[in-house]
Design a protein around this motif. Structure first.
Motif, mmCIF file in Angstrom:
data_model
loop_
_atom_site.group_PDB
_atom_site.id
_atom_site.type_symbol
_atom_site.label_atom_id
_atom_site.label_comp_id
_atom_site.label_asym_id
_atom_site.label_seq_id
_atom_site.Cartn_x
_atom_site.Cartn_y
_atom_site.Cartn_z
ATOM 1 N N ASN A 66 -22.560 3.722 -9.326
ATOM 2 C CA ASN A 66 -21.747 4.464 -8.378
ATOM 3 C C ASN A 66 -20.672 3.569 -7.777
ATOM 4 N N HIS A 67 -19.429 4.028 -7.775
ATOM 5 C CA HIS A 67 -18.314 3.276 -7.216
ATOM 6 C C HIS A 67 -17.354 4.222 -6.513
ATOM 7 N N THR A 68 -16.557 3.660 -5.592
ATOM 8 C CA THR A 68 -15.548 4.436 -4.881
ATOM 9 C C THR A 68 -14.166 3.954 -5.308
ATOM 10 N N ILE A 69 -13.342 4.880 -5.782
ATOM 11 C CA ILE A 69 -11.971 4.532 -6.128
ATOM 12 C C ILE A 69 -11.065 4.868 -4.958
ATOM 13 N N GLY A 70 -10.158 3.966 -4.625
ATOM 14 C CA GLY A 70 -9.189 4.181 -3.562
ATOM 15 C C GLY A 70 -7.782 4.188 -4.137
ATOM 16 N N ILE A 71 -6.955 5.143 -3.703
ATOM 17 C CA ILE A 71 -5.592 5.295 -4.221
ATOM 18 C C ILE A 71 -4.626 5.411 -3.058
ATOM 19 N N ARG A 72 -3.484 4.753 -3.142
ATOM 20 C CA ARG A 72 -2.428 4.945 -2.160
ATOM 21 C C ARG A 72 -1.080 4.858 -2.856
ATOM 22 N N ILE A 73 -0.054 5.467 -2.243
ATOM 23 C CA ILE A 73 1.279 5.507 -2.832
ATOM 24 C C ILE A 73 2.308 5.088 -1.809
ATOM 25 N N LYS A 74 3.452 4.719 -2.311
ATOM 26 C CA LYS A 74 4.536 4.219 -1.477
ATOM 27 C C LYS A 74 5.768 5.102 -1.674
ATOM 28 N N GLY A 75 6.330 5.591 -0.524
ATOM 29 C CA GLY A 75 7.499 6.450 -0.578
ATOM 30 C C GLY A 75 8.781 5.640 -0.668
ATOM 31 N N GLN A 76 9.867 6.355 -0.870
ATOM 32 C CA GLN A 76 11.155 5.668 -1.001
ATOM 33 C C GLN A 76 11.626 5.066 0.315
#
Length: 516
Positions: A66-76
Motif C-alpha cells: 500500500n502506498h500513497t501517491i501525491g500530485i501537484r501542478i504549477k500554473g502559469q
C-alpha cells in the motif's frame, strides 16, 4: 487505476485552474517539497496522458504494498497547487490496484480476543456504515454497567486485518451527565461578521462537521466574487456557547482548489479551573485528527479529578494561532448513585442549636459509608469538621457558639460517590447569654433573637439597668428591666450587639447579643 488518475489529472488541468498548467510533479508517500517531486513529462504539451505514460512503463513505482501517491501542478502565474493524494496498492500487476473493500468486520469489549475471534458485525445491505448502530440499538452482547472500551477492526478483500479502533463507553441506566462536549451548530460567512447565529449554517448530514465546509466548497454554495476574501467559521457547543472566529484569507477564482481550509493545530483540556491559554493538558492526535483525542484520554484515565461532579473544559487553536472559546460540560466522575442523601438534623435554618448536638441523616440504600462536611461558608472552602463514617450520625466537634455553619453529606462505595446532598445551615446557641452577679445567675434569652429578649434569674431578681450598644460603641437602647419583662429588638438591624446589665450594687456585666 489509469481511469482514476486520468480523472484526477483532467480535474487538475481543466477543472481546477482557468489558467494553463506549466509544470506537474508526483511523489510516493513522503513529500520531498515543492518542485522536488518526479516531473511529469507532457510530450504533446498536454498533461492529460502524462501519468498514464508513467504507469504504463512501470517507471519509478514503489515496492509492492500500500502506498500513497501525491500530485501537484504549477500554473502559469508560478503558484503551485495543493497536494492531491490517493492510496494505491502496488502488486505484481498494477492493474489490480482497485480500492480495497471490506469483507468482514468485528468488535469486542475491553480485552482483544485476537484477529477473527471478535463478535461479527453483520451488514445486511453489504455496507458496514450502520452495523455498529444496529448492535447498540438491539443491545447485542453489551457488557455490564460501568466504563468499557469497545474495539473495532475490519478485514479487506486482500485478507489483511486493519488496525483496531477503540472508543470508551459508559454503560449505565442513565448516562446523560457524562456526555463529551459536542458541536451542535456551525456557521460561516465571508468578509463582514453578521453576528453570532446570523452566519450561513453549515449542515452536517452525517451528524459530524468534519466535512461540512468541504461540502460547501465542492458545491460552490454562497461563494463571493472572484478575488481575495476572508472566510470566517465559528462553532457552537451543546452548552449554548459560541467559540471565537477562525478566519483565513482565500483567493477565489474560476477554480477554488487553492482555498485551503482552517485547520486545528493544537487542542487542550482542563478540569474546573482555567489555567490560561496554552497551559491546559495537551490533547494528542496521533492520526493528525482530533476526533479521537478526548476518547483516548478517557480510555487511559489520564488526569482525572476527584470523584463527583466536575466541569470538563476544552479549547482548540487554529493554524493562524488564535485560540477558540472554552467549551464546558459537567461530567460525573465515578458517581454511582443518582439519588442524594437526605439530611435530618440540625434542621435547615435552625437557630440556638446546642454545640453538643449531632449531625444526622437518612440511610441511602447501597451505601457502604458516608462522607460529611461542615464549614463556615456555603462553598465549603473553610471546613471546620469533616470525615467518612459507616453510620448515619456523628457528634459536633470543635464548633463555636453563636456561629453560622453549613453542612452536607454524600454516600461512598469503594471510592465511588453519590451527588452531594442539599446544603443546610444552622446557628449554634450562645452560652454567653448567662451572666453571674455573685450568687445570682441571670439568663438572657432567646439569643439569637429576631423580636424580643427576656431575663430569668435563679434567685430573686432585682431590677437591672441595661444599655444596648452597637459594636462601634453607639448607645442604641437603654432602660430598666426585671424578671418577666422584655426588651423589643425587632426594629434593630440584623447584626451583633453588646447588652450591658448593671445590678443594684453597681456591678456591670456585658454579653453578646445576636439579632437575626
Amino acid at each position: 487505476m489509469k481511469k482514476i488518475i486520468t480523472r484526477m489529472l483532467l480535474l487538475f488541468a481543466f477543472g481546477v485552474f482557468s489558467q494553463s498548467v506549466t509544470q506537474a510533479e508526483y511523489f510516493w508517500d513522503n513529500d520531498p517539497g515543492v518542485g522536488n517531486g518526479i516531473a511529469l513529462q507532457a510530450l504533446d504539451g498536454n498533461f492529460n496522458q502524462a501519468l498514464e505514460t508513467v504507469f504504463s512503463n512501470n517507471a519509478t513505482l514503489p515496492a509492492i504494498g500500500n502506498h500513497t501517491i501525491g500530485i501537484r501542478i504549477k500554473g502559469q502565474d508560478g503558484s503551485w497547487s495543493s497536494v492531491f493524494r490517493k492510496t494505491f496498492k502496488v502488486s505484481g500487476n498494477t492493474n489490480n490496484n482497485s480500492a480495497v473493500k471490506i469483507t468482514t468486520a468485528e468488535y469486542f469489549w475491553d480485552n482483544d480476543p485476537g484477529e477473527g475471534a471478535g463478535t461479527t458485525m453483520i451488514a445486511f445491505d453489504g455496507n458496514f456504515n450502520q452495523a455498529l448502530e444496529s448492535v447498540m440499538v438491539n443491545n447485542i452482547a453489551l457488557p455490564t454497567i460501568g466504563d468499557h472500551v469497545i474495539g473495532i477492526r475490519v478485514k479487506g478483500d486482500d485478507g489483511n486485518w486493519g488496525s483496531t479502533f477503540k472508543k470508551v463507553f459508559r454503560m449505565a441506566t442513565n448516562n446523560n451527565s457524562n456526555n463529551i462536549v459536542k458541536v451542535s451548530t456551525a456557521e460561516y460567512f465571508w468578509d463582514n461578521d453578521p453576528g453570532e447565529g446570523s452566519g450561513i449554517v453549515m449542515l452536517a448530514f452525517d451528524g459530524d462537521f468534519n466535512k461540512a465546509i468541504e461540502s460547501v466548497m465542492s458545491n460552490n454554495a454562497t461563494l463571493p466574487t472572484i478575488g481575495n476574501h476572508v472566510i470566517s467559521i465559528r462553532l457552537k457547543a451543546d452548552d449554548g456557547s459560541w467559540g471565537t472566529l477562525f478566519s483565513k484569507v482565500f483567493r477565489l477564482s474560476e477554480n477554488n482548489n487553492t482555498n485551503n481550509l482552517v485547520k486545528i493545530i493544537q487542542a487542550e483540556y482542563f478540569w474546573n479551573q482555567d489555567p490560561g491559554q496554552g497551559n491546559g493538558i495537551v490533547m494528542l492526535a496521533f492520526d493528525g485528527d482530533f476526533n479521537q483525542a478526548l476518547e483516548s484520554i478517557m480510555a487511559n484515565n489520564a488526569a482525572f479529578p476527584n470523584p463527583g461532579l466536575n466541569v470538563l473544559r476544552v479549547r482548540v487553536k487554529a493554524d493562524e494561532n488564535n485560540w477558540g472559546n472554552v467549551y464546558s460540560k459537567v461530567v460525573g466522575v465515578n458517581i454511582t448513585f443518582d439519588s442524594k442523601v437526605t439530611l435530618v438534623s440540625p434542621a435547615n435554618n435552625a437557630i440556638n442549636v446546642p454545640t453538643n448536638s449531632n449531625f444526622v441523616w437518612n440511610v441511602l440504600t447501597g451505601a457502604g459509608s458516608y462522607e460529611y462536611q461542615c464549614a463556615t461558608d456555603s462553598s465549603f472552602t473553610t471546613l471546620t469538621q469533616s470525615g467518612i463514617i459507616s453510620g448515619t450520625s456523628v457528634p459536633f466537634s470543635g464548633l463555636s457558639i453563636n456561629t453560622l455553619y453549613y453542612w452536607r453529606v454524600r454516600a461512598n462505595v469503594n471510592g465511588n460517590v453519590s451527588l452531594w446532598s442539599d446544603v443546610w445551615s444552622f446557628i449554634t446557641d450562645n452560652n454567653l447569654s448567662i451572666v453571674d452577679f455573685d450568687n445570682n445567675t441571670v439568663v438572657v434569652y432567646p439569643n439569637p433573637s429576631s423580636h424580643f429578649i427576656y431575663l430569668k434569674s435563679t434567685t430573686a431578681l432585682d431590677e437591672f439597668e441595661y444599655i444596648l450598644y452597637s459594636l462601634d460603641g453607639k448607645n442604641i437602647l437603654k432602660g430598666k428591666i426585671n424578671q418577666n419583662q422584655q426588651i423589643n429588638i425587632e426594629p434593630l438591624a440584623i447584626g451583633t450587639y453588646i447588652l450591658s446589665l448593671k445590678d443594684n450594687n453597681g456591678v456591670s456585666k456585658n454579653i453578646k447579643l445576636l439579632k437575626i
